[in-house]
Design a protein around this motif. Sequence first.
Motif, PDB file in Angstrom:
ATOM      1  N   PHE A  36      -5.487   9.160  20.435  1.00 22.15           N
ATOM      2  CA  PHE A  36      -5.443   8.337  19.229  1.00 22.15           C
ATOM      3  C   PHE A  36      -6.839   8.278  18.628  1.00 22.15           C
ATOM      4  O   PHE A  36      -7.820   8.644  19.267  1.00 22.15           O
ATOM      5  CB  PHE A  36      -4.943   6.914  19.522  1.00 22.15           C
ATOM      6  CG  PHE A  36      -5.869   6.101  20.359  1.00 22.15           C
ATOM      7  CD1 PHE A  36      -5.817   6.167  21.739  1.00 22.15           C
ATOM      8  CD2 PHE A  36      -6.807   5.261  19.770  1.00 22.15           C
ATOM      9  CE1 PHE A  36      -6.678   5.420  22.517  1.00 22.15           C
ATOM     10  CE2 PHE A  36      -7.668   4.504  20.537  1.00 22.15           C
ATOM     11  CZ  PHE A  36      -7.599   4.591  21.917  1.00 22.15           C
ATOM     12  N   ASP A  37      -6.902   7.829  17.388  1.00 28.64           N
ATOM     13  CA  ASP A  37      -8.191   7.647  16.728  1.00 28.64           C
ATOM     14  C   ASP A  37      -8.150   6.379  15.879  1.00 28.64           C
ATOM     15  O   ASP A  37      -8.566   5.322  16.304  1.00 28.64           O
ATOM     16  CB  ASP A  37      -8.544   8.877  15.896  1.00 28.64           C
ATOM     17  CG  ASP A  37      -9.958   8.841  15.350  1.00 28.64           C
ATOM     18  OD1 ASP A  37     -10.709   7.913  15.702  1.00 28.64           O
ATOM     19  OD2 ASP A  37     -10.323   9.717  14.565  1.00 28.64           O
ATOM     20  N   CYS A  38      -7.603   6.480  14.656  1.00 30.04           N
ATOM     21  CA  CYS A  38      -7.701   5.375  13.690  1.00 30.04           C
ATOM     22  C   CYS A  38      -6.892   4.133  14.082  1.00 30.04           C
ATOM     23  O   CYS A  38      -7.244   3.024  13.711  1.00 30.04           O
ATOM     24  CB  CYS A  38      -7.269   5.849  12.308  1.00 30.04           C
ATOM     25  SG  CYS A  38      -5.482   6.144  12.179  1.00 30.04           S
ATOM     26  N   GLN A  39      -5.790   4.285  14.782  1.00 30.79           N
ATOM     27  CA  GLN A  39      -4.858   3.212  15.125  1.00 30.79           C
ATOM     28  C   GLN A  39      -4.288   2.528  13.886  1.00 30.79           C
ATOM     29  O   GLN A  39      -3.850   1.379  13.955  1.00 30.79           O
ATOM     30  CB  GLN A  39      -5.510   2.174  16.053  1.00 30.79           C
ATOM     31  CG  GLN A  39      -5.967   2.767  17.368  1.00 30.79           C
ATOM     32  CD  GLN A  39      -6.410   1.722  18.353  1.00 30.79           C
ATOM     33  OE1 GLN A  39      -5.615   0.877  18.779  1.00 30.79           O
ATOM     34  NE2 GLN A  39      -7.682   1.757  18.723  1.00 30.79           N
ATOM     35  N   ASP A  40      -4.313   3.216  12.772  1.00 30.59           N
ATOM     36  CA  ASP A  40      -3.833   2.620  11.528  1.00 30.59           C
ATOM     37  C   ASP A  40      -2.913   3.565  10.749  1.00 30.59           C
ATOM     38  O   ASP A  40      -2.756   3.423   9.544  1.00 30.59           O
ATOM     39  CB  ASP A  40      -5.034   2.216  10.663  1.00 30.59           C
ATOM     40  CG  ASP A  40      -4.616   1.312   9.523  1.00 30.59           C
ATOM     41  OD1 ASP A  40      -3.652   0.524   9.692  1.00 30.59           O
ATOM     42  OD2 ASP A  40      -5.233   1.400   8.449  1.00 30.59           O
ATOM     43  N   GLY A  41      -2.344   4.556  11.416  1.00 33.51           N
ATOM     44  CA  GLY A  41      -1.384   5.429  10.756  1.00 33.51           C
ATOM     45  C   GLY A  41      -1.971   6.372   9.730  1.00 33.51           C
ATOM     46  O   GLY A  41      -1.259   6.815   8.828  1.00 33.51           O
ATOM     47  N   GLU A  42      -3.227   6.713   9.860  1.00 32.87           N
ATOM     48  CA  GLU A  42      -3.844   7.570   8.854  1.00 32.87           C
ATOM     49  C   GLU A  42      -4.285   8.942   9.368  1.00 32.87           C
ATOM     50  O   GLU A  42      -4.311   9.891   8.602  1.00 32.87           O
ATOM     51  CB  GLU A  42      -5.047   6.851   8.235  1.00 32.87           C
ATOM     52  CG  GLU A  42      -4.609   5.621   7.452  1.00 32.87           C
ATOM     53  CD  GLU A  42      -5.748   4.913   6.781  1.00 32.87           C
ATOM     54  OE1 GLU A  42      -6.909   5.303   6.995  1.00 32.87           O
ATOM     55  OE2 GLU A  42      -5.471   3.957   6.053  1.00 32.87           O
ATOM     56  N   CYS A  43      -4.626   9.062  10.648  1.00 32.97           N
ATOM     57  CA  CYS A  43      -5.212  10.317  11.121  1.00 32.97           C
ATOM     58  C   CYS A  43      -4.184  11.279  11.720  1.00 32.97           C
ATOM     59  O   CYS A  43      -4.410  12.480  11.762  1.00 32.97           O
ATOM     60  CB  CYS A  43      -6.314  10.040  12.139  1.00 32.97           C
ATOM     61  SG  CYS A  43      -5.706   9.420  13.724  1.00 32.97           S
ATOM     62  N   GLY A  44      -3.083  10.773  12.232  1.00 32.24           N
ATOM     63  CA  GLY A  44      -2.037  11.614  12.820  1.00 32.24           C
ATOM     64  C   GLY A  44      -2.310  12.049  14.249  1.00 32.24           C
ATOM     65  O   GLY A  44      -1.501  12.769  14.839  1.00 32.24           O
ATOM     66  N   SER A  45      -3.426  11.627  14.823  1.00 33.15           N
ATOM     67  CA  SER A  45      -3.757  12.104  16.174  1.00 33.15           C
ATOM     68  C   SER A  45      -2.819  11.547  17.248  1.00 33.15           C
ATOM     69  O   SER A  45      -2.714  12.119  18.320  1.00 33.15           O
ATOM     70  CB  SER A  45      -5.209  11.781  16.522  1.00 33.15           C
ATOM     71  OG  SER A  45      -5.414  10.398  16.531  1.00 33.15           O
ATOM     72  N   CYS A  46      -2.130  10.465  16.977  1.00 36.03           N
ATOM     73  CA  CYS A  46      -1.264   9.846  17.991  1.00 36.03           C
ATOM     74  C   CYS A  46       0.184  10.303  17.860  1.00 36.03           C
ATOM     75  O   CYS A  46       1.078   9.663  18.418  1.00 36.03           O
ATOM     76  CB  CYS A  46      -1.337   8.329  17.886  1.00 36.03           C
ATOM     77  SG  CYS A  46      -0.604   7.690  16.367  1.00 36.03           S
TER      78      CYS A  46
ATOM     79  N   CYS B  87       1.011   4.752  16.952  1.00 43.16           N
ATOM     80  CA  CYS B  87       0.367   3.514  16.492  1.00 43.16           C
ATOM     81  C   CYS B  87       1.193   2.788  15.435  1.00 43.16           C
ATOM     82  O   CYS B  87       0.858   1.664  15.053  1.00 43.16           O
ATOM     83  CB  CYS B  87      -1.042   3.789  15.971  1.00 43.16           C
ATOM     84  SG  CYS B  87      -1.098   4.683  14.404  1.00 43.16           S
TER      85      CYS B  87
ATOM     86  N   LEU C 236       4.413   8.348  14.751  1.00 38.05           N
ATOM     87  CA  LEU C 236       3.032   8.024  15.091  1.00 38.05           C
ATOM     88  C   LEU C 236       3.097   6.856  16.068  1.00 38.05           C
ATOM     89  O   LEU C 236       3.664   5.802  15.752  1.00 38.05           O
ATOM     90  CB  LEU C 236       2.250   7.633  13.836  1.00 38.05           C
ATOM     91  CG  LEU C 236       2.150   8.716  12.761  1.00 38.05           C
ATOM     92  CD1 LEU C 236       1.435   8.172  11.532  1.00 38.05           C
ATOM     93  CD2 LEU C 236       1.435   9.963  13.300  1.00 38.05           C
TER      94      LEU C 236
HETATM   95 FE1  FES Z   1      -4.406   7.552  13.751  1.00 44.33          FE
HETATM   96 FE2  FES Z   1      -2.143   6.765  14.966  1.00 44.33          FE
HETATM   97  S1  FES Z   1      -4.157   6.736  15.749  1.00 44.33           S
HETATM   98  S2  FES Z   1      -2.381   7.744  13.050  1.00 44.33           S
END
Ligand code: FES
Length: 120
Positions: free
Chosen positions: A40-50, A103, A101
């Motif tokens: 995970f990265d942003c934890q806000d639904g923006e980066c897509g890493s999760c 997050c 996602l």
């Molecule tokens: Fe970035 Fe879920 S942590 S979209």
Amino acid sequence: MPKIIFQHPDFDEFEVYAPATSHKRTVLSLAQEYKVPIMFDCQDGECGSCVVHVTDIDGGPTHMGEHMTEKEKTVLREIGKISKDELEKIVVNDMASEWRLACQMIVRDEDIRITYEAAQ
Ligand code: FES
């Protein structure tokens, strides 16, 4: 109390029984509580890493459709997990998406299997 199996090709499965109070929690927050190493990265639904792949416990489609925000839909399209046509089908037929996602996905009262990428 829903059972959630976290699965990664290189690791043992994590089997978690989500507490009854989990219906307001995200899959990522539950994974973090149980030390499941979802990337995970942003934890806000923006980066897509999760991004995670979600099925029912036996690997079939899940049965509980869930509203996805426009932000989540956009990210899933941008990272190539859902096409525009697939997204329209999901929305029109009130289906559950197999890609989410972590997050943004709220734990529901359904046993599910989640395949994830591991944090580095
Ligand atoms: Fe970035 Fe879920 S942590 S979209």
